[in-house]
Structures are given as C-alpha cells and as structure tokens.
Write an enzyme that holds these catalytic residues in place. Sequence first.
Site, PDB file in Angstrom:
ATOM      1  CG  ASP B  93     -35.775   9.900   4.828  1.00 46.04           C
ATOM      2  OD1 ASP B  93     -36.943   9.879   4.392  1.00 46.04           O
ATOM      3  OD2 ASP B  93     -34.793  10.088   4.091  1.00 46.04           O
ATOM      4  CB  SER B  94     -38.269  13.647   8.417  1.00 47.20           C
ATOM      5  OG  SER B  94     -37.144  14.405   7.993  1.00 47.20           O
ATOM      6  N   GLY B  95     -37.829  13.197   5.131  1.00 44.82           N
ATOM      7  CA  GLY B  95     -37.838  13.962   3.888  1.00 44.82           C
ATOM      8  C   GLY B  95     -36.996  15.218   3.956  1.00 44.82           C
ATOM      9  CG  PHE B  97     -30.354  14.374   4.017  1.00 44.79           C
ATOM     10  CD1 PHE B  97     -29.324  15.034   4.650  1.00 44.79           C
ATOM     11  CD2 PHE B  97     -30.061  13.629   2.875  1.00 44.79           C
ATOM     12  CE1 PHE B  97     -28.018  14.962   4.162  1.00 44.79           C
ATOM     13  CE2 PHE B  97     -28.769  13.556   2.386  1.00 44.79           C
ATOM     14  CZ  PHE B  97     -27.747  14.221   3.035  1.00 44.79           C
ATOM     15  CG  ASP B 147     -33.747  16.539  10.899  1.00 35.68           C
ATOM     16  OD1 ASP B 147     -34.318  16.251   9.834  1.00 35.68           O
ATOM     17  OD2 ASP B 147     -32.661  16.037  11.223  1.00 35.68           O
ATOM     18  CD  GLN B 190     -29.565  17.792  12.653  1.00 35.34           C
ATOM     19  OE1 GLN B 190     -28.368  18.072  12.595  1.00 35.34           O
ATOM     20  NE2 GLN B 190     -30.174  17.030  11.741  1.00 35.34           N
ATOM     21  N   GLY B 217     -27.021  14.925  10.779  1.00 40.43           N
ATOM     22  CA  GLY B 217     -26.099  15.989  10.390  1.00 40.43           C
ATOM     23  C   GLY B 217     -24.633  15.621  10.501  1.00 40.43           C
ATOM     24  CG  ASP B 267     -29.464   5.480   6.762  1.00 38.47           C
ATOM     25  OD1 ASP B 267     -29.316   6.177   7.791  1.00 38.47           O
ATOM     26  OD2 ASP B 267     -29.487   5.975   5.615  1.00 38.47           O
TER      27      ASP B 267
END
Lengths: 377, 377
Positions: B93-95, B97, B147, B190, B217, B267
């Site tokens: 993931d992008s980090g 969250f 995001d 989103q 989201g 996931d």
Amino acid sequence: MNDGVSFAVHSVNGAARLGALSTPRGVIRTPAFMPVGTAATVKAMHPEAVQALGADVVLCNTYHLMLAPGAERIAALGGLHKFMNWPHPILTDSGGFQVMSLAKLRKLTEKGVTFQSHVDGSRRELTPERSMEVQRLLGSDIQMQLDECLRLPASREDADRAMRLSLRWAERSKLAFGSQQGRALFGIVQGGEDSALRTESARALVDIGFDGFAIGGLAVGEPQSVMLKMIETVIPRLPDERPRYLMGVGTPDDLLQSLSRGVDMFDCVMPTRAGRHGMVFTRQGRLNLRNARFADDPRPVDPHSSSRMARDYSRAYWRHLVKSGEILAMMGLTEINLAYYLDLMEGAREAIAEKRLTAYIEKTRRGWLEGEADGGR
Amino acid sequence: MNDGVSFAVHSVNGAARLGALSTPRGVIRTPAFMPVGTAATVKAMHPEAVQALGADVVLCNTYHLMLAPGAERIAALGGLHKFMNWPHPILTDSGGFQVMSLAKLRKLTEKGVTFQSHVDGSRRELTPERSMEVQRLLGSDIQMQLDECLRLPASREDADRAMRLSLRWAERSKLAFGSQQGRALFGIVQGGEDSALRTESARALVDIGFDGFAIGGLAVGEPQSVMLKMIETVIPRLPDERPRYLMGVGTPDDLLQSLSRGVDMFDCVMPTRAGRHGMVFTRQGRLNLRNARFADDPRPVDPHSSSRMARDYSRAYWRHLVKSGEILAMMGLTEINLAYYLDLMEGAREAIAEKRLTAYIEKTRRGWLEGEADGGR
C-alpha cells in the site's frame, strides 16, 4: 520392565550409551532430548514440525494439565495424545516441581501437598496417588513418581528429610501405578548435593524397582561441576539395563557432559524459552538477535542447521521480527533451537556408535568458541 | 500495462470475472484474496504455509516498513521478497491509510503529510514521491499511489477536497513511479459515499492511466449496502481490461457480494486478526473458541477445511489453547481463517468458470446459517 516397554543399549563409548527405549507408541532413540510441551503444546510449534526435527518424545506437565483443562476432561476427549495430536511417546512429570515453583499457599504433609491453583485460586491436593491417577488419565507413556523438589540452597537435614519422603512417595507411586501395559514408571533420585544421600536414594529406588531412573533436583542454580559430581555418584548405582533421565537439564554443554557420563534422557525449557526471547543456539555459539549489530546482517543464523528457519532467513530479518514483537520470531527461533538440541543429540548418538564421542564433544565446543556468541555456552 | 505485467479475463458470470494478473514473480488468480503481512510477515504464519493455502500474493504495509526496519535497509538486504522469504508477488500500500490511523501529530499539505513515527517518535514525511520511492526500494510488484484516506463520517466538502488532492497525488505518484519493468502501479478511486465524486474520481484516474484501479475509503464503518452501491457506481467507469481491487475488505459475505459486482482483488486483516483473538470462520459460520461451550467439544472446527488445523484437532483443544494464551492457538486459528478465505475465493473462481456464481453464493450463505455461529456472518 513393564510389558510392552523395553530398553536396549546398542553401543557404549566410555560411560556414554547409545540405546533405544521402545514403547507401543514409538521408539525413543537415546541419548534423547525431550522438548517441553507444558500445556499440551510445545510452545510456538506445530506438532508435526517437532517430530520432523527429530523429537521422538515430548514432555508434558501434570501440574498444568490437571489445572487446565483438567485430566478427566482430557481423558473424556480420548487422552492427551489425541488431544494434542501427538501420536508419539509422551513423558509426564509428576507435578511436584511446579507445585513448588508456581503454586501458592503450599502445605506439605506425609500424605502429599495441598496448594492454591495459580489458574483460578481453587484449593487443590497432589498426592502420589493423585499424581499417578492424573498421569494415567492423560495416558502418558512414561510416568514419573511424585517427589519433593527442594529449593536450594537447603540444609543437609532438609535434603535428608526430603529424600526420605520422596522414597516413601516412590513406593506409594509404584503401588498406585499398578501394572499398565505399554507404559513405564520412573523413580527419581533425590538427595541434594550430598553424595551419601544421593547414593542411598538410588539404592533404595533400585530396590523398589522402576522401569527407569531419573535424577532430580539438579540444575537449580548449583555449579555445573556439582551437578556432574552428583551424576557420577548416582549413575554407577543404577542398573545398566534401565534408562537414566536427568530432569530439567540444560545447556548444550550440560547435555554433552552428562550424556558422556551415562545419562540417556533430557528435558529442558531452555531451547523453547530462549527462542521466544530472541536468543538462538548455533554451531558457533549463542546469538542474541535483539542486538543492534544484527540489524544489517545478511547472514543466516546457522547455515548448517537442519531447520530452514536458520538457513533461509537473514539475521537482519530475525532481528526485525524480534524487535517488532512478531509471532514468527517466536516460531522461527524456537524451531532453530529445537533443531539445534535435537541435532546435537543425533550427532552424539552417531559419535557413540562410532566410538568418537570425546572428539565430537571437543569439536562441538570448539565451534562455540569460533563464533561471536553474545554470551557463554 | 507496464512491460512484464498483464491481466487477462478468462471468463465472466454476470459482472463477476475469472482472471489472471501475471507478473514476473508469479500469476495472481482472480478473484484473489491477499493475506496481510504488515511488517514483512503474515502474523503467526510461515510463508511456505501461506503459499500452500493458496495465496498467490501478500500485501505489506509501506508505513510500517519505512519506520522499521526501514526501506533503505531492506533494499540493501536484497529487497522485501528476499527479506521475508516470499518469492511470489507482493502488493504494497502507499502508507497513507496507516499515517491517518496510527501516526500522531499529522499535518497534511499539498505536498504530502508530516507525522510522528509511532515507533520512535521521530518526525517523518510521506509524499507521493517518497511513497513511490519506498515501494520501489522494497521491490514491490504492485504499488499503490498515495491518497488521502478520509476519516468517516466526513462532509461532502471534505470528501470532495480529499478526492481532488488524491487525484493530484495520483499524477505525481505516476510520474514518480516512472517505468518499472515487471511492476504495476494502481490508482485509487476516492470520493466517500458520494456517487458523483466516485464517478469523477474514477474517470480522472482512467484518464491518467494505471495498470489497475483500487477502490479506497470503504469498509470504514458504513453499511454494506452503501459500500456495494459505491462499487456498482465505480466498476462501470473502469476499463474491463484492468484489475479492480477493493481495499481493506472484508467479511466473507463482503467478498462474495463485491466479486459478484466485478471486484477482482481483496485484502483484509480480518482473518488473521480474528484468528489471533480466538475467532474462526467456518463453512457453518463463525465460532468464538473462547466460549465455554466448546470446553468438551470433540468435534473439529471445520471437517471440510483445506487446513489440517481445522480437521485434526478438537474445538476443546483450541478452546484450551486460546484460554491458556498459547501461541499455537494464534498459529492454528490464523491458518484456519486464511484457508477459509482462500478456499472461498477458489470456490468463487470455479463457480465463475462454470457460470454458477449465484448458486455458489447462495449455498455458501446457507451453510453459514446452518451452523451454530456465535455472531453474524
């Protein structure tokens, strides 16, 4: 020995023996290390993996299992082997050691010991008869007499009194055990650090007659030299045709020194407990994987290990997992340590068969010194 | 799509798709469930076992790994696959969250977000460029744009602003990703619970162009019906020839409802986290193995499971291990739950291929109701 159980010594090398303790559930190759599965699980290990690493037998704790989930419950569910999915031999201790180390409000009498459960606070009693009943309900293949485990240091008077009480309990344990086909009962030599008491205890137990003989009350803080002296005192008093089990011992060096003096069986929480705390045993000594110096170390823990955990992952990875509190750290390092202990016994068995045990021990000890161990051996 | 990465839809059944996302490290059969391996380990699982259960890909968390042990360190050690001994595909993931859910003293600007590490309190920054750099250092096969993950409930104004910021970050993420042979970059739709915003987000991301599209989201507290409505809104705006990934979802029923609407990848921490807390998913619904009614229950957890943990041990044994805090409980119940999720996806793939997905879902849901579940589905 009891019907269905037998012990054979296949080879000797000095005082060391290569043997086999046969039970209906499987053969225990000796010298043997028994992983500890306190509450019906070798902590952080799948039972199939314990067997695959080379364990022929595991030890379970009567004290823990009688408190939770309860011996009668396990019996109703088909016995301990089925309960924990371990179809191979199981040795159970008597519960005496844990009563002394874990239970509160203990009261010791001739009859037995009453105590408060550390699980639910209930009042419980452990007598030689109850200990044997619990071990029978569990269905244990190798059962231990109830003995009094003295806390050291103790006076000679206390050691003498505890040894004699343990002998009377040995007789009651044997009577309560009765005759269980395919199962063995071991007596336990006590007597503290006193050679005369140890000798008297061993002789009396041999007279009572057991399928095997354990040496208890050692590795409780005394120097290794004292432990070895007691082993050297006791072993000659025990019959060659019976297995000898040194309880709760010990470090890899303790095991090598003891088996070279004629001990056949060992159990210890050290490899499993150390693994859960980030410490591993390797062919080059111990490593504390919490140490920051492993943070960038790409090397495996032990490339010669029989465990893939020691070969296929870097020290840096284990250090990361240990620091992060990840369950895989406990799983992997426990496996590495059990593999080490079981490989050590396998190597000793091969060395005894080939009459080169002294060279094997020297080579093993040199390996420990070659490494960058974080502690002693 | 990027060189070396391809996606093919082999079969459709209504909106549901049977497909394959191919990468140099392996093929991901879709619909796919991705076990979560937050800190470079699927908690309480050996990586070989994760693969043996049928997982083609795992998800790792950029936020956790950039803080400990650090992306540069993992890169120096040969990358994340080698580090965690998982040679198969990895999605990171992008980090974003975790910054929103775990980090303290967050400050969000156009440039990115600064925050305090929850590990050591240090001041850190996460921008689209840094997120892509970290994911590149890790060597992730499927990388996610950064995001802004809004906390719900949020006003339409906030959802609008966060969606537009996420679009600008999507462009910067794509630029920073560059062209990495054999690796994919996914954009993230989103827009909160607003159909118009979701539609606008999807269209704009498609215009930018990504190898796959995620829906972010959702499953953050809203009713399932809202989540499904957003999925139904977004899916038609996405190109058929790209994989669609619903992030962080969900229960077994969430998965079936979503894949039947055209989602390809999932996931969720639910199976692993629930397993560590004594809760298991079975073909007959959920069971909370802490419950006293299992204390004497000799039945296996799920005789039809592909996991031996669900077949070879009694509910009474698991209840004992859970109550005793034994590590094997976390290991075994995690495996049972991952097996359930992965079997569920395998069943869905077969059903799509045979054009009988509706019947499969109905039969699966009936099974849940037949049991004695401790909770909902």
